[in-house]
Motif scaffolding. Structure first.
Motif, PDB file in Angstrom:
ATOM      1  N   ASP A 175      -9.743   5.290   6.980  1.00  0.00           N
ATOM      2  CA  ASP A 175      -8.556   4.258   7.776  1.00  0.00           C
ATOM      3  C   ASP A 175      -9.504   4.111   9.196  1.00  0.00           C
ATOM      4  O   ASP A 175      -8.826   4.048  10.017  1.00  0.00           O
ATOM      5  CB  ASP A 175      -7.774   5.473   8.079  1.00  0.00           C
ATOM      6  CG  ASP A 175      -6.844   5.908   7.145  1.00  0.00           C
ATOM      7  OD1 ASP A 175      -6.662   5.671   6.201  1.00  0.00           O
ATOM      8  OD2 ASP A 175      -6.058   7.378   7.192  1.00  0.00           O
ATOM      9  N   GLU A 193      -6.309   2.383   7.200  1.00  0.00           N
ATOM     10  CA  GLU A 193      -6.778   1.232   6.384  1.00  0.00           C
ATOM     11  C   GLU A 193      -7.384   1.866   4.384  1.00  0.00           C
ATOM     12  O   GLU A 193      -8.188   0.924   4.431  1.00  0.00           O
ATOM     13  CB  GLU A 193      -7.695   0.501   6.697  1.00  0.00           C
ATOM     14  CG  GLU A 193      -7.200  -0.050   8.423  1.00  0.00           C
ATOM     15  CD  GLU A 193      -8.535  -0.189   9.174  1.00  0.00           C
ATOM     16  OE1 GLU A 193     -10.327  -0.592   8.573  1.00  0.00           O
ATOM     17  OE2 GLU A 193      -8.313  -0.126  10.427  1.00  0.00           O
ATOM     18  N   GLY A 194      -7.385   3.264   4.555  1.00  0.00           N
ATOM     19  CA  GLY A 194      -7.623   3.549   3.323  1.00  0.00           C
ATOM     20  C   GLY A 194      -9.192   4.071   2.863  1.00  0.00           C
ATOM     21  O   GLY A 194      -9.854   3.962   3.857  1.00  0.00           O
ATOM     22  N   ALA A 206      -6.488   1.410  -1.164  1.00  0.00           N
ATOM     23  CA  ALA A 206      -5.856   1.162  -0.295  1.00  0.00           C
ATOM     24  C   ALA A 206      -5.309   2.787   0.093  1.00  0.00           C
ATOM     25  O   ALA A 206      -5.419   3.705  -0.484  1.00  0.00           O
ATOM     26  CB  ALA A 206      -5.119   0.630  -0.659  1.00  0.00           C
ATOM     27  N   ASP A 259      -3.352   4.375  -3.646  1.00  0.00           N
ATOM     28  CA  ASP A 259      -4.271   4.507  -5.006  1.00  0.00           C
ATOM     29  C   ASP A 259      -4.622   5.932  -4.964  1.00  0.00           C
ATOM     30  O   ASP A 259      -5.453   6.528  -4.142  1.00  0.00           O
ATOM     31  CB  ASP A 259      -5.372   3.366  -4.488  1.00  0.00           C
ATOM     32  CG  ASP A 259      -5.027   1.913  -4.744  1.00  0.00           C
ATOM     33  OD1 ASP A 259      -3.203   2.118  -5.038  1.00  0.00           O
ATOM     34  OD2 ASP A 259      -5.547   0.826  -4.604  1.00  0.00           O
ATOM     35  N   THR A 282       0.703  -1.254   0.035  1.00  0.00           N
ATOM     36  CA  THR A 282      -0.176   0.480  -0.142  1.00  0.00           C
ATOM     37  C   THR A 282       0.768   1.351   0.116  1.00  0.00           C
ATOM     38  O   THR A 282       0.181   2.598  -0.318  1.00  0.00           O
ATOM     39  CB  THR A 282      -0.866  -0.183   1.119  1.00  0.00           C
ATOM     40  OG1 THR A 282      -0.412  -0.211   2.631  1.00  0.00           O
ATOM     41  CG2 THR A 282      -2.159  -1.229   1.867  1.00  0.00           C
ATOM     42  N   THR A 337     -13.506   1.388  -2.715  1.00  0.00           N
ATOM     43  CA  THR A 337     -13.145   1.107  -2.015  1.00  0.00           C
ATOM     44  C   THR A 337     -11.748   1.296  -2.540  1.00  0.00           C
ATOM     45  O   THR A 337     -11.808   1.673  -3.426  1.00  0.00           O
ATOM     46  CB  THR A 337     -12.752  -0.610  -1.852  1.00  0.00           C
ATOM     47  OG1 THR A 337     -13.189  -1.097  -2.661  1.00  0.00           O
ATOM     48  CG2 THR A 337     -14.672  -0.443  -0.711  1.00  0.00           C
TER      49      THR A 337
END
Length: 376
Positions: free
Chosen positions: A90, A32-33, A54, A57, A9, A52
């Motif tokens: 997160d 946690e993105g 990460a 990204d 990540t 979603t």
């Protein structure tokens, strides 16, 4: 992306652009993105989009006007309340959190720089709002302007900046707050074509270094393909396709996406190497498939003839009528109707030799090897 590789990540490596990575505002990708399902109801319009991503990204939201892209971005920023779903960043639930309290940076389409403030004070505004002292905020802003290659413009007000410089100031202002989510609303739309090329390359570099989540809204497929790791295509408030840029470009599943990536697209039933599309026309393909499929091919793969060709090795032949002609880059794009509606690209010389004009009858040929069929 720009010489920077992704591992897990986080992004590691050195960007080969002559700009060293600054230490300010570079969050460590340990969260946690983004995990969101954005449900927004406004009158008869309903947005229901799951996102979603990460840390590290870059996600691009694509779609026609009115699809819900900007509504999704505003919901992420907290400027539009959710009707349903959830929004976690997160691991923390953000729904109900005030916009100013969210770890979110926004770059607006028109940048919205404060006209009465210098570039330095525009960038320092965010840290000041977070409680940083004036000296600390201005020091952080100065480092970000240097990172953006704008140190010599620190004292300039927005009206003295070029479009590309203003875009970089807006990006620096967003990043100076150390956001865990960066939102970019058509960040290159206000630039002319030449400036856009340079700023796109710079933005690609900065996004490659950004170790939190970035969400980009754009109408430009090139911006999306160059800047994003993952594309989410939204039509009528819902996701119709998502995937990597290469997958989207190779396997479009709606007419909008096919037009976006410049392909002819058809849906039909396959039996071996023949696909019978809606309307009855057949397309011979290289793939051997059975059942519902899509077939795609580029306009450049189509060859036009004024008379029915003989001895051609092309497996596909259709009689068509020209319905329109337009300049497309350095070529002419012909819109055709008939046995199989399609578009074909040809040189201006070829168009002149064929004497193409609306209403003219032509024969279109296509080699099976230049088609691509895949399950619907």
């Amino acid at each position: 992306m720009t010489g920077i590789e992704k591992t897990g990540t986080a992004k590691t490596g050195t960007a080969k652009t002559g700009i060293e990575k600054a230490t300010v505002g570079a969050p460590v990708a340990t969260g946690e993105g983004l995990d969101a399902r954005l449900v927004v109801e406004r009158g008869s319009f309903r947005l229901d989009v799951a996102l979603t991503a990460a840390p590290g990204d870059v996600v691009a939201l694509l779609g026609p006007n009115g699809a819900g892209k900007t509504t999704a971005l505003r919901a992420l920023a907290g400027l539009v309340p959710l009707t349903g779903g959830h929004l976690r960043l997160d691991g923390a639930e953000l729904d109900g959190t005030r916009p100013e309290a969210r770890p979110v940076g926004v770059v607006f389409q028109d940048y919205l720089l404060f006209p009465h403030l210098s570039a330095l004070d525009n960038v320092a505004f965010g840290p000041r709002c977070q409680g940083a002292g004036k000296a600390e905020a201005r020091a952080r802003a100065a480092e970000w302007l240097e990172r953006m290659g704008l140190a010599e413009h620190a004292s300039a007000r927005p009206r003295r900046l070029s479009g590309g410089q203003a875009q970089r100031v807006a990006l620096a202002r967003a990043l100076a707050t150390r956001p865990r989510l960066l939102l970019l609303d058509e960040p290159l739309a206000a630039l002319d074509a030449r400036t856009r090329l340079d700023v796109r390359a710079r933005l690609r570099h900065h996004l490659a270094e950004f170790e939190a989540v970035a969400v980009l809204v754009t109408h430009d497929p090139l911006d999306a393909m160059v800047l994003a790791d993952h594309l989410v295509v939204v039509e009528d408030g819902r996701v119709v396709q998502e995937g990597t840029p290469s997958d989207i470009a190779r396997h479009p599943r709606t007419d909008y996406i096919a037009h976006l990536v410049g392909l002819n697209l058809y849906q039909g039933e396959a039996e071996g190497h023949t696909v019978r599309v809606d309307g009855g026309a057949g397309i011979t393909t290289a793939e051997d498939l059975t059942g519902p499929v899509f077939v795609a091919f580029p306009p450049s793969a189509v060859t036009l003839h004024r008379d029915r060709p003989t001895g051609s090795s092309a497996r596909n032949l259709w009689r068509c009528e020209v319905t329109g002609l337009e300049t497309h880059g350095d070529q002419i794009r012909a819109a055709l109707t008939g046995e199989l509606p399609l578009v074909a690209d040809l040189t201006t010389v070829a168009a002149a030799e064929l004497d193409l004009r609306p209403g003219a009858t032509v024969w279109a040929t296509l080699k099976a090897t230049q088609t691509h069929a895949y399950p619907a």
